[in-house]
Design a protein around this motif. Structure first.
Motif, PDB file in Angstrom:
ATOM      1  N   SER A  64      14.637   1.778  -9.278  1.00 48.87           N
ATOM      2  CA  SER A  64      14.589   1.682 -10.789  1.00 48.87           C
ATOM      3  C   SER A  64      13.338   0.999 -11.393  1.00 48.87           C
ATOM      4  O   SER A  64      12.815   1.267 -12.423  1.00 48.87           O
ATOM      5  N   ASP A  65      12.468   0.256 -10.357  1.00 49.43           N
ATOM      6  CA  ASP A  65      11.439  -0.289 -10.797  1.00 49.43           C
ATOM      7  C   ASP A  65      10.100   0.653 -10.391  1.00 49.43           C
ATOM      8  O   ASP A  65       9.023   0.201 -10.632  1.00 49.43           O
ATOM      9  N   GLY A  66      10.601   1.821  -9.938  1.00 51.95           N
ATOM     10  CA  GLY A  66       9.421   3.037  -9.717  1.00 51.95           C
ATOM     11  C   GLY A  66       8.815   2.600  -8.246  1.00 51.95           C
ATOM     12  O   GLY A  66       8.222   3.669  -8.140  1.00 51.95           O
ATOM     13  N   SER A  67       9.218   2.034  -7.574  1.00 48.07           N
ATOM     14  CA  SER A  67       8.727   1.718  -6.167  1.00 48.07           C
ATOM     15  C   SER A  67       9.401   2.865  -5.309  1.00 48.07           C
ATOM     16  O   SER A  67      10.476   3.229  -5.437  1.00 48.07           O
ATOM     17  N   PRO A  68       8.598   3.564  -4.390  1.00 46.21           N
ATOM     18  CA  PRO A  68       9.283   4.698  -3.778  1.00 46.21           C
ATOM     19  C   PRO A  68       9.773   4.030  -2.052  1.00 46.21           C
ATOM     20  O   PRO A  68       9.390   3.240  -1.816  1.00 46.21           O
ATOM     21  N   ARG A  69      10.688   4.538  -1.815  1.00 44.32           N
ATOM     22  CA  ARG A  69      11.427   4.221  -0.295  1.00 44.32           C
ATOM     23  C   ARG A  69      11.705   5.460   0.079  1.00 44.32           C
ATOM     24  O   ARG A  69      11.810   6.596  -0.179  1.00 44.32           O
ATOM     25  N   LEU A  70      11.914   5.470   1.600  1.00 49.23           N
ATOM     26  CA  LEU A  70      12.355   6.217   2.397  1.00 49.23           C
ATOM     27  C   LEU A  70      13.902   6.190   2.608  1.00 49.23           C
ATOM     28  O   LEU A  70      14.159   4.909   3.072  1.00 49.23           O
ATOM     29  N   ALA A  71      14.669   7.179   2.433  1.00 48.70           N
ATOM     30  CA  ALA A  71      16.180   6.787   2.587  1.00 48.70           C
ATOM     31  C   ALA A  71      16.752   7.547   3.755  1.00 48.70           C
ATOM     32  O   ALA A  71      16.303   8.572   4.287  1.00 48.70           O
ATOM     33  N   TYR A  72      17.725   7.011   4.393  1.00 53.18           N
ATOM     34  CA  TYR A  72      18.361   7.132   5.462  1.00 53.18           C
ATOM     35  C   TYR A  72      19.860   7.032   5.444  1.00 53.18           C
ATOM     36  O   TYR A  72      20.412   6.361   4.257  1.00 53.18           O
TER      37      TYR A  72
END
Length: 76
Positions: A64-72
């Protein structure tokens, strides 16, 4: 139902995660929960840990803060 792994490495330390992961997976399996996790692209240690324990890479998400993450996700 899903169980999210939230800041596990912060509370347990990355070395202890090696021992905690099997217990979390066993708990989730016992209760029919799907495990999901996300991590930074730079966190190669956590990515290896997730893959080693059977998680599959699902793609990139944006928090929600715009930070990208890799999802598993672990499907049992």
């Amino acid at each position: 139902s899903s169980l999210f792994i939230y800041k596990l490495y912060v509370y347990a330390g990355i070395r202890n995660c090696i021992y905690i992961f099997p217990a979390i997976i066993s708990f989730a399996s016992r209760y029919g929960l799907t495990l999901r996790a996300d991590t930074h692209a730079q966190n190669k240690t956590m990515q290896r840990l997730l893959l080693r324990h059977g998680f599959r890479y699902c793609g990139e998400i944006t928090l929600s803060d715009g930070s990208p993450r890799l999802a598993y996700q672990l499907d049992e």
